[in-house]
Design a protein around this motif. Structure first.
Motif, PDB file in Angstrom:
ATOM      1  N   PHE A   1       0.825  -1.209   0.000  1.00 54.95           N
ATOM      2  CA  PHE A   1       0.000   0.000   0.000  1.00 54.95           C
ATOM      3  C   PHE A   1       0.856   1.255   0.000  1.00 54.95           C
ATOM      4  O   PHE A   1       0.621   2.184  -0.782  1.00 54.95           O
ATOM      5  CB  PHE A   1      -0.937   0.024   1.207  1.00 54.95           C
ATOM      6  N   ASP A   2       1.856   1.306   0.889  1.00 55.58           N
ATOM      7  CA  ASP A   2       2.667   2.516   1.002  1.00 55.58           C
ATOM      8  C   ASP A   2       3.414   2.811  -0.289  1.00 55.58           C
ATOM      9  O   ASP A   2       3.495   3.970  -0.714  1.00 55.58           O
ATOM     10  CB  ASP A   2       3.656   2.374   2.161  1.00 55.58           C
ATOM     11  N   VAL A   3       3.969   1.792  -0.918  1.00 50.49           N
ATOM     12  CA  VAL A   3       4.665   2.000  -2.192  1.00 50.49           C
ATOM     13  C   VAL A   3       3.688   2.492  -3.247  1.00 50.49           C
ATOM     14  O   VAL A   3       3.997   3.408  -4.025  1.00 50.49           O
ATOM     15  CB  VAL A   3       5.362   0.700  -2.639  1.00 50.49           C
TER      16      VAL A   3
ATOM     17  N   ASP B   1      11.632  -7.207  -4.254  1.00 49.90           N
ATOM     18  CA  ASP B   1      12.010  -6.614  -5.542  1.00 49.90           C
ATOM     19  C   ASP B   1      10.795  -6.399  -6.447  1.00 49.90           C
ATOM     20  O   ASP B   1      10.794  -5.497  -7.294  1.00 49.90           O
ATOM     21  CB  ASP B   1      13.024  -7.507  -6.255  1.00 49.90           C
ATOM     22  N   PHE B   2       9.768  -7.226  -6.261  1.00 47.37           N
ATOM     23  CA  PHE B   2       8.568  -7.145  -7.097  1.00 47.37           C
ATOM     24  C   PHE B   2       7.590  -6.069  -6.623  1.00 47.37           C
ATOM     25  O   PHE B   2       6.688  -5.679  -7.362  1.00 47.37           O
ATOM     26  CB  PHE B   2       7.871  -8.512  -7.097  1.00 47.37           C
ATOM     27  N   LEU B   3       7.775  -5.554  -5.404  1.00 46.21           N
ATOM     28  CA  LEU B   3       6.792  -4.653  -4.817  1.00 46.21           C
ATOM     29  C   LEU B   3       6.489  -3.401  -5.659  1.00 46.21           C
ATOM     30  O   LEU B   3       5.317  -3.045  -5.810  1.00 46.21           O
ATOM     31  CB  LEU B   3       7.224  -4.243  -3.404  1.00 46.21           C
ATOM     32  N   PRO B   4       7.480  -2.707  -6.211  1.00 47.26           N
ATOM     33  CA  PRO B   4       7.128  -1.538  -7.036  1.00 47.26           C
ATOM     34  C   PRO B   4       6.227  -1.892  -8.214  1.00 47.26           C
ATOM     35  O   PRO B   4       5.301  -1.142  -8.552  1.00 47.26           O
ATOM     36  CB  PRO B   4       8.495  -1.016  -7.502  1.00 47.26           C
ATOM     37  N   ALA B   5       6.474  -3.048  -8.846  1.00 46.53           N
ATOM     38  CA  ALA B   5       5.626  -3.478  -9.961  1.00 46.53           C
ATOM     39  C   ALA B   5       4.247  -3.901  -9.467  1.00 46.53           C
ATOM     40  O   ALA B   5       3.230  -3.596 -10.100  1.00 46.53           O
ATOM     41  CB  ALA B   5       6.290  -4.628 -10.714  1.00 46.53           C
ATOM     42  N   ARG B   6       4.194  -4.597  -8.337  1.00 44.62           N
ATOM     43  CA  ARG B   6       2.906  -5.013  -7.775  1.00 44.62           C
ATOM     44  C   ARG B   6       2.068  -3.780  -7.420  1.00 44.62           C
ATOM     45  O   ARG B   6       0.846  -3.747  -7.661  1.00 44.62           O
ATOM     46  CB  ARG B   6       3.147  -5.869  -6.539  1.00 44.62           C
ATOM     47  N   ALA B   7       2.714  -2.762  -6.873  1.00 44.40           N
ATOM     48  CA  ALA B   7       2.009  -1.529  -6.524  1.00 44.40           C
ATOM     49  C   ALA B   7       1.480  -0.832  -7.774  1.00 44.40           C
ATOM     50  O   ALA B   7       0.361  -0.313  -7.781  1.00 44.40           O
ATOM     51  CB  ALA B   7       2.947  -0.601  -5.751  1.00 44.40           C
TER      52      ALA B   7
ATOM     53  N   ILE C   1      -2.403   0.160  -8.809  1.00 43.31           N
ATOM     54  CA  ILE C   1      -2.832   1.483  -9.237  1.00 43.31           C
ATOM     55  C   ILE C   1      -3.576   1.419 -10.573  1.00 43.31           C
ATOM     56  O   ILE C   1      -4.543   2.152 -10.816  1.00 43.31           O
ATOM     57  CB  ILE C   1      -1.628   2.430  -9.351  1.00 43.31           C
ATOM     58  N   LEU C   2      -3.145   0.503 -11.441  1.00 36.52           N
ATOM     59  CA  LEU C   2      -3.780   0.357 -12.749  1.00 36.52           C
ATOM     60  C   LEU C   2      -5.071  -0.460 -12.704  1.00 36.52           C
ATOM     61  O   LEU C   2      -5.723  -0.647 -13.716  1.00 36.52           O
ATOM     62  CB  LEU C   2      -2.791  -0.281 -13.739  1.00 36.52           C
ATOM     63  N   GLY C   3      -5.421  -0.972 -11.509  1.00 36.64           N
ATOM     64  CA  GLY C   3      -6.674  -1.695 -11.365  1.00 36.64           C
ATOM     65  C   GLY C   3      -6.575  -3.186 -11.542  1.00 36.64           C
ATOM     66  O   GLY C   3      -7.599  -3.870 -11.690  1.00 36.64           O
ATOM     67  N   TYR C   4      -5.357  -3.736 -11.518  1.00 37.28           N
ATOM     68  CA  TYR C   4      -5.175  -5.170 -11.722  1.00 37.28           C
ATOM     69  C   TYR C   4      -5.175  -5.965 -10.422  1.00 37.28           C
ATOM     70  O   TYR C   4      -4.688  -7.073 -10.381  1.00 37.28           O
ATOM     71  CB  TYR C   4      -3.879  -5.433 -12.482  1.00 37.28           C
ATOM     72  N   GLU C   5      -5.731  -5.390  -9.367  1.00 37.16           N
ATOM     73  CA  GLU C   5      -5.904  -6.149  -8.122  1.00 37.16           C
ATOM     74  C   GLU C   5      -7.011  -7.183  -8.300  1.00 37.16           C
ATOM     75  O   GLU C   5      -6.912  -8.319  -7.854  1.00 37.16           O
ATOM     76  CB  GLU C   5      -6.228  -5.207  -6.960  1.00 37.16           C
ATOM     77  N   THR C   6      -8.082  -6.765  -8.971  1.00 39.20           N
ATOM     78  CA  THR C   6      -9.191  -7.653  -9.326  1.00 39.20           C
ATOM     79  C   THR C   6      -9.627  -7.317 -10.757  1.00 39.20           C
ATOM     80  O   THR C   6     -10.054  -6.198 -11.016  1.00 39.20           O
ATOM     81  CB  THR C   6     -10.386  -7.471  -8.375  1.00 39.20           C
ATOM     82  N   PRO C   7      -9.480  -8.251 -11.700  1.00 40.61           N
ATOM     83  CA  PRO C   7      -9.004  -9.623 -11.498  1.00 40.61           C
ATOM     84  C   PRO C   7      -7.488  -9.692 -11.344  1.00 40.61           C
ATOM     85  O   PRO C   7      -6.775  -8.820 -11.847  1.00 40.61           O
ATOM     86  CB  PRO C   7      -9.437 -10.334 -12.782  1.00 40.61           C
TER      87      PRO C   7
END
Length: 224
Positions: free
Chosen positions: A99-101, A200-206, A210-216
């Protein structure tokens, strides 16, 4: 409306310093910093970033209050804070870094890296419990009690209360010690490399969030 000055204010708590709009030019950090954020809510597209808390692990905390231009501040025009958060030579220690990232990258327009996350580490090595919140970890591993009374208070006010600032500081003052404990457990359980891959993946996951790819979830096999 009276404009809020971009100055630092030493608070009566002693170990806590409030900076309005940005970090001062002469404040430097090295190696690693603990970082947390306070926002108006949990939707980065709707809820603004209000406060960034930083500690170098020396028992002091710096709180950067980001005040919108409409309230007399400079908004997200905070070059010193942006430079620090994006500095590749300074590790950012966070709890629930996802979340913070995300909120930092979205609001400030930077890439936050490198990052380590005590919540991810806890989930990897403390599989005997589901208690992975910061307060629970500080209690179980450091013997420190954190108050969460101000967690849902209004962080958008131009004047923060002493109670809010004390709460905000407490979320970073113990992260260095907590991360040291987590590093020991990761080594003991032979999961250091796995944890690092997650960090290392966290910036990309964040960015995906932001782009709405949490769901799906794009990593899920299920198709809609």
């Amino acid at each position: 409306m009276e404009r809020v000055m971009n100055t630092s204010q030493a608070l009566s708590q002693g170990a806590i310093t409030l900076h309005r709009n940005d970090l001062p030019d002469d404040l430097t950090f090295t190696h690693s910093i603990a970082v947390d954020t306070e926002t108006m809510g949990l939707n980065p597209h709707r809820d603004r970033l209000c406060l960034v808390q930083i500690s170098s692990g020396d028992g002091t905390a710096h709180l950067v209050q980001l005040i919108p231009e409409s309230l007399g501040g400079t908004g997200y025009n905070c070059p010193n804070l942006k430079k620090l958060m994006a500095n590749p030579d300074i590790t950012k220690i966070m709890h629930f870094a996802r979340f913070d990232v995300a909120i930092l990258q979205h609001a400030l327009g930077i890439r936050v890296s490198p990052v380590v996350c005590t919540k991810i580490a806890a989930r990897l090595v403390r599989t005997f419990t589901d208690r992975h919140g910061l307060a629970a970890l500080c209690r179980d591993m450091l013997g420190v009690e954190l108050s969460k009374q101000q967690q849902t208070s209004d962080w958008g006010k131009t004047e923060l209360s002493p109670e809010q600032m004390t709460y905000a500081a407490s979320d970073v003052l113990h992260l260095h010690a907590l991360w040291a404990k987590m590093e020991e457990l990761l080594r003991r359980e032979n999961r250091t490399e796995l944890a690092q891959a997650c960090f290392d993946f966290l910036p990309a996951r964040a960015q995906l969030d932001i782009l709405g790819y949490e769901t799906p979830d794009i990593f899920s096999h299920r198709s809609s």
